[in-house]
Design a protein around this motif. Structure first.
Motif, PDB file in Angstrom:
ATOM      1  N   UNK A  18      14.553 -15.990   5.124  1.00 57.80           N
ATOM      2  CA  UNK A  18      15.360 -15.233   4.173  1.00 57.80           C
ATOM      3  C   UNK A  18      14.937 -15.486   2.740  1.00 57.80           C
ATOM      4  N   UNK A  19      14.646 -16.727   2.423  1.00 56.83           N
ATOM      5  CA  UNK A  19      14.242 -17.075   1.057  1.00 56.83           C
ATOM      6  C   UNK A  19      12.886 -16.465   0.702  1.00 56.83           C
ATOM      7  N   UNK A  20      11.908 -16.541   1.619  1.00 62.29           N
ATOM      8  CA  UNK A  20      10.597 -15.988   1.295  1.00 62.29           C
ATOM      9  C   UNK A  20      10.660 -14.465   1.194  1.00 62.29           C
ATOM     10  N   UNK A  21      11.437 -13.826   2.052  1.00 59.00           N
ATOM     11  CA  UNK A  21      11.565 -12.363   1.968  1.00 59.00           C
ATOM     12  C   UNK A  21      12.223 -11.976   0.641  1.00 59.00           C
ATOM     13  N   UNK A  22      13.230 -12.725   0.210  1.00 55.42           N
ATOM     14  CA  UNK A  22      13.848 -12.446  -1.078  1.00 55.42           C
ATOM     15  C   UNK A  22      12.878 -12.667  -2.238  1.00 55.42           C
ATOM     16  N   UNK A  23      12.023 -13.669  -2.136  1.00 52.17           N
ATOM     17  CA  UNK A  23      11.004 -13.897  -3.163  1.00 52.17           C
ATOM     18  C   UNK A  23      10.011 -12.734  -3.206  1.00 52.17           C
ATOM     19  N   UNK A  24       9.591 -12.269  -2.030  1.00 50.56           N
ATOM     20  CA  UNK A  24       8.663 -11.137  -1.957  1.00 50.56           C
ATOM     21  C   UNK A  24       9.310  -9.876  -2.521  1.00 50.56           C
ATOM     22  N   UNK A  25      10.557  -9.651  -2.173  1.00 49.62           N
ATOM     23  CA  UNK A  25      11.274  -8.464  -2.652  1.00 49.62           C
ATOM     24  C   UNK A  25      11.469  -8.517  -4.168  1.00 49.62           C
ATOM     25  N   UNK A  26      11.811  -9.682  -4.697  1.00 54.06           N
ATOM     26  CA  UNK A  26      11.953  -9.826  -6.146  1.00 54.06           C
ATOM     27  C   UNK A  26      10.621  -9.547  -6.840  1.00 54.06           C
ATOM     28  N   UNK A  27       9.539 -10.048  -6.269  1.00 54.09           N
ATOM     29  CA  UNK A  27       8.208  -9.789  -6.821  1.00 54.09           C
ATOM     30  C   UNK A  27       7.917  -8.295  -6.820  1.00 54.09           C
ATOM     31  N   UNK A  28       8.230  -7.635  -5.729  1.00 53.49           N
ATOM     32  CA  UNK A  28       8.008  -6.190  -5.616  1.00 53.49           C
ATOM     33  C   UNK A  28       8.815  -5.427  -6.668  1.00 53.49           C
ATOM     34  N   UNK A  29      10.089  -5.776  -6.826  1.00 54.72           N
ATOM     35  CA  UNK A  29      10.930  -5.097  -7.802  1.00 54.72           C
ATOM     36  C   UNK A  29      10.394  -5.251  -9.215  1.00 54.72           C
ATOM     37  N   UNK A  30       9.988  -6.465  -9.565  1.00 57.38           N
ATOM     38  CA  UNK A  30       9.454  -6.718 -10.905  1.00 57.38           C
ATOM     39  C   UNK A  30       8.118  -6.007 -11.101  1.00 57.38           C
ATOM     40  N   UNK A  31       7.295  -6.008 -10.077  1.00 58.89           N
ATOM     41  CA  UNK A  31       6.012  -5.291 -10.122  1.00 58.89           C
ATOM     42  C   UNK A  31       6.252  -3.807 -10.380  1.00 58.89           C
ATOM     43  N   UNK A  32       7.162  -3.217  -9.614  1.00 58.38           N
ATOM     44  CA  UNK A  32       7.434  -1.787  -9.740  1.00 58.38           C
ATOM     45  C   UNK A  32       8.026  -1.428 -11.098  1.00 58.38           C
ATOM     46  N   UNK A  33       8.708  -2.383 -11.731  1.00 63.09           N
ATOM     47  CA  UNK A  33       9.278  -2.157 -13.059  1.00 63.09           C
ATOM     48  C   UNK A  33       8.241  -2.347 -14.163  1.00 63.09           C
ATOM     49  N   UNK A  34       7.045  -2.793 -13.773  1.00 63.42           N
ATOM     50  CA  UNK A  34       5.981  -2.999 -14.753  1.00 63.42           C
ATOM     51  C   UNK A  34       6.029  -4.345 -15.455  1.00 63.42           C
ATOM     52  N   UNK A  35       6.816  -5.272 -14.916  1.00 58.95           N
ATOM     53  CA  UNK A  35       6.911  -6.593 -15.521  1.00 58.95           C
ATOM     54  C   UNK A  35       5.701  -7.444 -15.157  1.00 58.95           C
ATOM     55  N   UNK A  36       5.456  -8.464 -15.963  1.00 56.89           N
ATOM     56  CA  UNK A  36       4.377  -9.427 -15.732  1.00 56.89           C
ATOM     57  C   UNK A  36       4.921 -10.476 -14.765  1.00 56.89           C
ATOM     58  N   UNK A  37       4.585 -10.358 -13.488  1.00 53.36           N
ATOM     59  CA  UNK A  37       5.128 -11.255 -12.469  1.00 53.36           C
ATOM     60  C   UNK A  37       4.004 -11.867 -11.646  1.00 53.36           C
ATOM     61  N   UNK A  38       4.195 -13.138 -11.306  1.00 58.94           N
ATOM     62  CA  UNK A  38       3.280 -13.846 -10.410  1.00 58.94           C
ATOM     63  C   UNK A  38       4.098 -14.599  -9.375  1.00 58.94           C
ATOM     64  N   UNK A  39       3.603 -14.599  -8.144  1.00 58.77           N
ATOM     65  CA  UNK A  39       4.238 -15.302  -7.038  1.00 58.77           C
ATOM     66  C   UNK A  39       3.413 -16.541  -6.709  1.00 58.77           C
ATOM     67  N   UNK A  40       4.085 -17.691  -6.652  1.00 64.37           N
ATOM     68  CA  UNK A  40       3.415 -18.949  -6.356  1.00 64.37           C
ATOM     69  C   UNK A  40       4.033 -19.588  -5.113  1.00 64.37           C
ATOM     70  N   UNK A  41       3.191 -20.280  -4.354  1.00 67.22           N
ATOM     71  CA  UNK A  41       3.643 -21.026  -3.177  1.00 67.22           C
ATOM     72  C   UNK A  41       3.496 -22.508  -3.500  1.00 67.22           C
ATOM     73  N   UNK A  42       4.582 -23.255  -3.326  1.00 67.49           N
ATOM     74  CA  UNK A  42       4.613 -24.654  -3.727  1.00 67.49           C
ATOM     75  C   UNK A  42       5.380 -25.457  -2.685  1.00 67.49           C
TER      76      UNK A  42
END
Length: 117
Positions: A18-42
């Motif tokens: 659930x957490x990783x899917x929410x992270x992916x979805x948040x990344x997608x939303x920000x990407x689609x809005x044209x924001x400067x977003x990066x996804x990191x795995x830690x």
């Protein structure tokens, strides 16, 4: 907006999924809005790289849709949690900015908002 999204969730639970899917979805939303977003795995989240690359994984298509926004995976944590080889095979950058870790202070100093999942 400038946003860094970190996945710390482990692969061994529904909560982690659930957490990783929410992270992916948040990344997608920000990407689609044209924001400067990066996804990191830690942390244990570095294990998600190989899981999400599996074509039969339920989040594979979502992962692929934001692949150009993947900033990388922590080198230290990838090694510590046995994911270094698989991260490399998946062609995700292993980040060694500060003592084999992602330089969080640098992100903050550059006005990057950090979200953790």
């Amino acid at each position: 907006m400038k946003v860094a999204i970190f996945v710390f969730a482990d692969i061994d639970s529904n909560e982690g999924l659930g957490r990783v899917v929410n992270a992916l979805e948040a990344t997608k939303q920000l990407k689609e809005a044209g924001d400067d977003v990066k996804l990191y795995f830690d942390g244990t989240g570095t294990k998600w790289v190989s899981e999400l690359n599996k074509k039969d994984h339920p989040a594979h298509a979502l992962f692929n849709s934001i692949s150009e926004k993947i900033g990388g995976a922590c080198l230290f944590c990838s090694a510590a949690f046995g994911a270094k080889e698989s991260v490399s095979r998946c062609k995700v950058d292993l980040i060694d900015q500060k003592d084999q870790h992602i330089d969080v202070r640098n992100l903050l100093a550059n006005g990057v908002l950090i979200l953790n999942f």
